[in-house]
Scaffold this active site. Structure first.
Site, PDB file in Angstrom:
ATOM      1  N   GLY A 252       0.954  -1.485  -0.116  1.00  0.00           N
ATOM      2  CA  GLY A 252       0.130  -0.231   0.026  1.00  0.00           C
ATOM      3  C   GLY A 252       0.922   1.119   0.082  1.00  0.00           C
TER       4      GLY A 252
ATOM      5  N   TRP B 154       2.695   2.963  -2.531  1.00  0.00           N
ATOM      6  CA  TRP B 154       1.539   3.953  -3.715  1.00  0.00           C
ATOM      7  C   TRP B 154       0.143   4.450  -3.592  1.00  0.00           C
ATOM      8  CZ3 TRP B 154       3.683   2.267  -9.127  1.00  0.00           C
ATOM      9  CH2 TRP B 154       5.098   2.263  -9.296  1.00  0.00           C
TER      10      TRP B 154
ATOM     11  N   ASP C  41      -5.313  -5.473  -5.742  1.00  0.00           N
ATOM     12  CA  ASP C  41      -4.692  -7.140  -5.239  1.00  0.00           C
ATOM     13  C   ASP C  41      -4.999  -8.664  -4.850  1.00  0.00           C
ATOM     14  OD1 ASP C  41      -2.223  -8.250  -4.561  1.00  0.00           O
ATOM     15  OD2 ASP C  41      -1.437  -6.333  -4.273  1.00  0.00           O
TER      16      ASP C  41
ATOM     17  N   ASP D 146      -8.061 -10.150  -8.176  1.00  0.00           N
ATOM     18  CA  ASP D 146      -6.889 -10.190  -9.274  1.00  0.00           C
ATOM     19  C   ASP D 146      -7.347  -9.435 -10.302  1.00  0.00           C
ATOM     20  OD1 ASP D 146      -5.406 -11.058 -11.246  1.00  0.00           O
ATOM     21  OD2 ASP D 146      -5.624 -13.574 -10.985  1.00  0.00           O
TER      22      ASP D 146
ATOM     23  N   ASP E 135       2.113  -1.272 -10.768  1.00  0.00           N
ATOM     24  CA  ASP E 135       3.131  -2.454  -9.523  1.00  0.00           C
ATOM     25  C   ASP E 135       3.409  -3.459  -9.624  1.00  0.00           C
ATOM     26  OD1 ASP E 135       5.700  -2.224  -8.387  1.00  0.00           O
ATOM     27  OD2 ASP E 135       5.035  -2.295  -6.700  1.00  0.00           O
TER      28      ASP E 135
ATOM     29  N   LYS F 181       5.336  -1.624 -13.737  1.00  0.00           N
ATOM     30  CA  LYS F 181       6.601  -2.004 -14.265  1.00  0.00           C
ATOM     31  C   LYS F 181       6.517  -3.268 -14.865  1.00  0.00           C
ATOM     32  CE  LYS F 181       8.348  -3.829  -9.294  1.00  0.00           C
ATOM     33  NZ  LYS F 181       8.088  -4.658  -8.744  1.00  0.00           N
TER      34      LYS F 181
END
Length: 245
Positions: A81, A83, A104, A120, A144, A184
């Site tokens: 958490g 970000w 997440d 998901d 990320d 990412k």
């Protein structure tokens, strides 16, 4: 982020609990020692961030100015958490007026002003749930997300790039005009089709590796700035690739 839930790990052991060195492999012992001595880990603890990853976002923003003025932010792969903490602060998000939506498949402790979905992102219902949670077009989509590593570099790259592609298409679907996308990726090349798609839809696309990203890590970040809107001219010529920093 593909990390264990806050307050514990997959072994059920509490964070901070001492472990007898005899029970650890040498590689695990080295990881723990590096983690404890990591200056970014220490800074995160001092400044109240849940993970050292906070400084990756802050360093990228320091150079590229993507957070200023953001009213709504979506955070993909949010746990634990850090970000989302930054996003809530930037947007002045509150529980009464939430402006940050995070997702997440791992658990994440509540953050004031953040609507968290534990599911998901590849679930077919996830994109629509995020749209409803944010209540409007976001100015930034952060990702990320990274697939759990297998130890096989090419396989890990392919799996994480798939998550990056899905996140990029989601960003193009939901972003407000002028918005930004940060995701990412892994060193080893970004697929040309993805880069071309981003170049067609954003005014600038660059690869970034912040100083807080460990030197030995293969992670990088793909930043697409200035979303042209969903009516971007089809005649725009895609560039051959993204600039690197």
């Amino acid at each position: 982020m593909t990390k264990s839930p806050i307050g514990g790990n997959r072994s059920g052991r509490k964070l901070g609990q001492k472990v007898k060195k005899g029970k650890l492999k040498a590689s695990s012992r080295r990881w723990i020692e590096r983690h404890i001595n990591d200056p970014y880990v220490q800074r995160a603890q001092l400044e109240g961030y849940r993970a050292r990853a906070a400084f990756k976002l802050l360093e990228i923003d320091e150079k590229h100015k993507i957070l200023a003025g953001a009213k709504r932010i979506i955070d993909l792969g949010a746990a634990p958490g850090s970000w989302s903490q930054i996003a809530a602060k930037v947007t002045n998000s509150t529980d009464a007026d939430p402006r940050v939506a995070a997702i997440d498949f791992l658990e994440m402790d509540p953050i004031p002003g953040v609507r968290f979905l534990q599911m998901d992102f590849l679930d077919p219902e996830a994109p629509e749930n995020l749209k409803q949670a944010i209540g409007g077009a976001p100015d930034i989509v952060l990702s990320d997300m990274a697939a759990p590593t297998t130890g096989h570099r090419q396989t890990d790259h392919i799996r994480t790039m798939h998550l990056c592609e899905v996140a990029a298409h989601f960003a193009v679907e939901v972003l407000a005009e002028g918005g930004h996308f940060l995701a990412k990726t892994f060193q080893g090349g970004t697929e040309r089709d993805l880069l071309n798609m981003l170049k067609q839809n954003f005014r600038q696309v660059v690869h970034v590796k912040p100083a807080s990203s460990r030197a030995e890590s293969v992670e990088m970040f793909l930043l697409a700035k200035g979303f042209k809107g969903r009516h971007a001219l089809e005649s725009d010529e895609p560039a051959e690739g993204a600039a690197e920093e």
